[in-house]
Design a protein around this motif. Structure first.
Motif, PDB file in Angstrom:
ATOM      1  N   THR A   1      31.033  90.939  50.047  1.00  0.00           N
ATOM      2  CA  THR A   1      30.290  90.585  51.251  1.00  0.00           C
ATOM      3  C   THR A   1      31.164  90.072  52.242  1.00  0.00           C
ATOM      4  OG1 THR A   1      29.460  88.729  51.183  1.00  0.00           O
ATOM      5  CG2 THR A   1      28.060  90.269  50.562  1.00  0.00           C
ATOM      6  N   GLY A   2      31.246  90.312  53.596  1.00  0.00           N
ATOM      7  CA  GLY A   2      32.270  89.658  54.394  1.00  0.00           C
ATOM      8  C   GLY A   2      33.531  90.197  54.317  1.00  0.00           C
ATOM      9  N   ASP A   3      34.529  89.391  54.197  1.00  0.00           N
ATOM     10  CA  ASP A   3      35.867  89.702  54.075  1.00  0.00           C
ATOM     11  C   ASP A   3      36.326  90.105  52.842  1.00  0.00           C
ATOM     12  OD1 ASP A   3      36.496  89.251  56.757  1.00  0.00           O
ATOM     13  OD2 ASP A   3      37.308  87.215  56.513  1.00  0.00           O
ATOM     14  N   ALA A   4      35.590  89.870  51.663  1.00  0.00           N
ATOM     15  CA  ALA A   4      35.694  90.129  50.290  1.00  0.00           C
ATOM     16  C   ALA A   4      35.746  91.948  50.352  1.00  0.00           C
ATOM     17  CB  ALA A   4      34.588  89.756  49.340  1.00  0.00           C
ATOM     18  N   VAL A   5      35.151  92.582  51.160  1.00  0.00           N
ATOM     19  CA  VAL A   5      35.103  94.031  51.453  1.00  0.00           C
ATOM     20  C   VAL A   5      36.559  94.724  51.438  1.00  0.00           C
ATOM     21  CG1 VAL A   5      32.777  94.288  51.863  1.00  0.00           C
ATOM     22  CG2 VAL A   5      34.404  94.407  53.576  1.00  0.00           C
ATOM     23  N   TYR A   6      37.522  93.843  52.064  1.00  0.00           N
ATOM     24  CA  TYR A   6      38.975  94.181  52.127  1.00  0.00           C
ATOM     25  C   TYR A   6      39.517  94.691  50.787  1.00  0.00           C
ATOM     26  CZ  TYR A   6      38.926  92.794  56.973  1.00  0.00           C
ATOM     27  OH  TYR A   6      38.756  93.020  58.338  1.00  0.00           O
ATOM     28  N   ALA A   7      38.946  94.197  49.571  1.00  0.00           N
ATOM     29  CA  ALA A   7      39.179  94.698  48.368  1.00  0.00           C
ATOM     30  C   ALA A   7      39.086  96.246  48.262  1.00  0.00           C
ATOM     31  CB  ALA A   7      38.476  93.883  47.342  1.00  0.00           C
ATOM     32  N   LEU A   8      38.375  96.988  49.197  1.00  0.00           N
ATOM     33  CA  LEU A   8      38.255  98.194  49.097  1.00  0.00           C
ATOM     34  C   LEU A   8      39.222  99.062  49.640  1.00  0.00           C
ATOM     35  CD1 LEU A   8      34.653  98.659  49.430  1.00  0.00           C
ATOM     36  CD2 LEU A   8      35.822  98.498  47.314  1.00  0.00           C
ATOM     37  N   GLN A   9      40.254  98.171  50.494  1.00  0.00           N
ATOM     38  CA  GLN A   9      41.642  98.893  51.142  1.00  0.00           C
ATOM     39  C   GLN A   9      42.227 100.009  50.156  1.00  0.00           C
ATOM     40  OE1 GLN A   9      43.460  95.735  52.972  1.00  0.00           O
ATOM     41  NE2 GLN A   9      42.915  96.297  54.889  1.00  0.00           N
ATOM     42  N   PRO A  10      42.296 101.264  50.492  1.00  0.00           N
ATOM     43  CA  PRO A  10      43.047 101.972  49.635  1.00  0.00           C
ATOM     44  C   PRO A  10      44.526 101.788  49.417  1.00  0.00           C
ATOM     45  CG  PRO A  10      41.934 103.170  51.467  1.00  0.00           C
ATOM     46  CD  PRO A  10      41.696 101.802  51.702  1.00  0.00           C
TER      47      PRO A  10
ATOM     48  N   ASP B   1      29.132  95.144  56.334  1.00  0.00           N
ATOM     49  CA  ASP B   1      30.434  94.443  56.426  1.00  0.00           C
ATOM     50  C   ASP B   1      31.519  95.721  56.339  1.00  0.00           C
ATOM     51  OD1 ASP B   1      29.544  92.041  56.590  1.00  0.00           O
ATOM     52  OD2 ASP B   1      29.405  91.745  54.639  1.00  0.00           O
ATOM     53  N   VAL B   2      31.315  96.713  55.229  1.00  0.00           N
ATOM     54  CA  VAL B   2      32.256  97.757  55.074  1.00  0.00           C
ATOM     55  C   VAL B   2      32.432  98.626  56.540  1.00  0.00           C
ATOM     56  CG1 VAL B   2      32.541  97.882  52.572  1.00  0.00           C
ATOM     57  CG2 VAL B   2      30.941  99.263  53.831  1.00  0.00           C
ATOM     58  N   GLN B   3      31.100  98.791  57.133  1.00  0.00           N
ATOM     59  CA  GLN B   3      31.076  99.599  58.308  1.00  0.00           C
ATOM     60  C   GLN B   3      32.059  98.949  59.502  1.00  0.00           C
ATOM     61  OE1 GLN B   3      26.933 100.381  59.068  1.00  0.00           O
ATOM     62  NE2 GLN B   3      27.032 102.275  57.638  1.00  0.00           N
ATOM     63  N   ALA B   4      31.595  97.549  59.680  1.00  0.00           N
ATOM     64  CA  ALA B   4      32.052  96.623  60.469  1.00  0.00           C
ATOM     65  C   ALA B   4      33.571  96.711  60.622  1.00  0.00           C
ATOM     66  CB  ALA B   4      31.688  95.122  60.452  1.00  0.00           C
ATOM     67  N   ARG B   5      34.168  96.773  59.253  1.00  0.00           N
ATOM     68  CA  ARG B   5      35.741  96.773  59.068  1.00  0.00           C
ATOM     69  C   ARG B   5      36.133  98.304  58.805  1.00  0.00           C
ATOM     70  NH1 ARG B   5      32.995  92.519  57.516  1.00  0.00           N
ATOM     71  NH2 ARG B   5      33.940  90.522  57.562  1.00  0.00           N
TER      72      ARG B   5
END
Length: 99
Positions: free
Chosen positions: A33-42, A65-69
Motif C-alpha cells: 500500500t502507499g509508497d510500497a507500491v513503488y516496488a512494482l516499478q519495472p 495506490d498503484v493508480q495514483a502513482r
C-alpha cells in the motif's frame, strides 16, 4: 498460523521489504500500500525480488495506490479495493503492519 503482512513504505528508503520477504511463510500474504507500491516499478531490484517468488507469493496491491502513482501491475499480482482489503484482513489469522 497465516499472516497478512502490510507494507506502506517505499522499498527505496529502507529495508522493510527485504525483512518481510525473509520472514514470509507459504501461508502468508503480502499487501503493498502507499509508497510500497513503488516496488512494482519495472526494471528495479524490488520488482525482481518479488518476481523471483511469484509462484509461491500471495501478493496484493491496493488498487487506488498503484493508480495514483501510474504504475503497471503484473498479472500475477492481485489488485484490491478497500472492501477486498478488509476481506483479506479477515481471511488471515492475523495482520502485521510494518510501521
Amino acid at each position: 498460523m497465516s499472516t497478512l503482512h502490510v507494507l506502506s513504505h517505499s522499498p527505496f528508503t529502507d529495508n522493510r521489504l527485504d525483512s518481510c520477504l525473509r520472514l514470509l511463510s507459504v501461508s502468508d500474504g503480502l499487501l503493498l500500500t502507499g509508497d510500497a507500491v513503488y516496488a512494482l516499478q519495472p526494471g528495479t531490484a524490488p520488482l525482481s525480488q518479488l518476481q523471483e517468488r511469484a509462484d509461491s507469493l500471495q501478493l496484493f496491491v491496493l488498487e487506488e495506490d498503484v493508480q495514483a502513482r501510474g504504475l503497471p501491475v503484473p498479472q500475477w499480482i492481485k489488485c484490491l479495493d478497500y472492501p477486498a482489503f478488509v476481506e483479506q484482513s479477515v481471511a488471515y489469522d492475523k495482520v502485521n503492519s510494518w510501521l
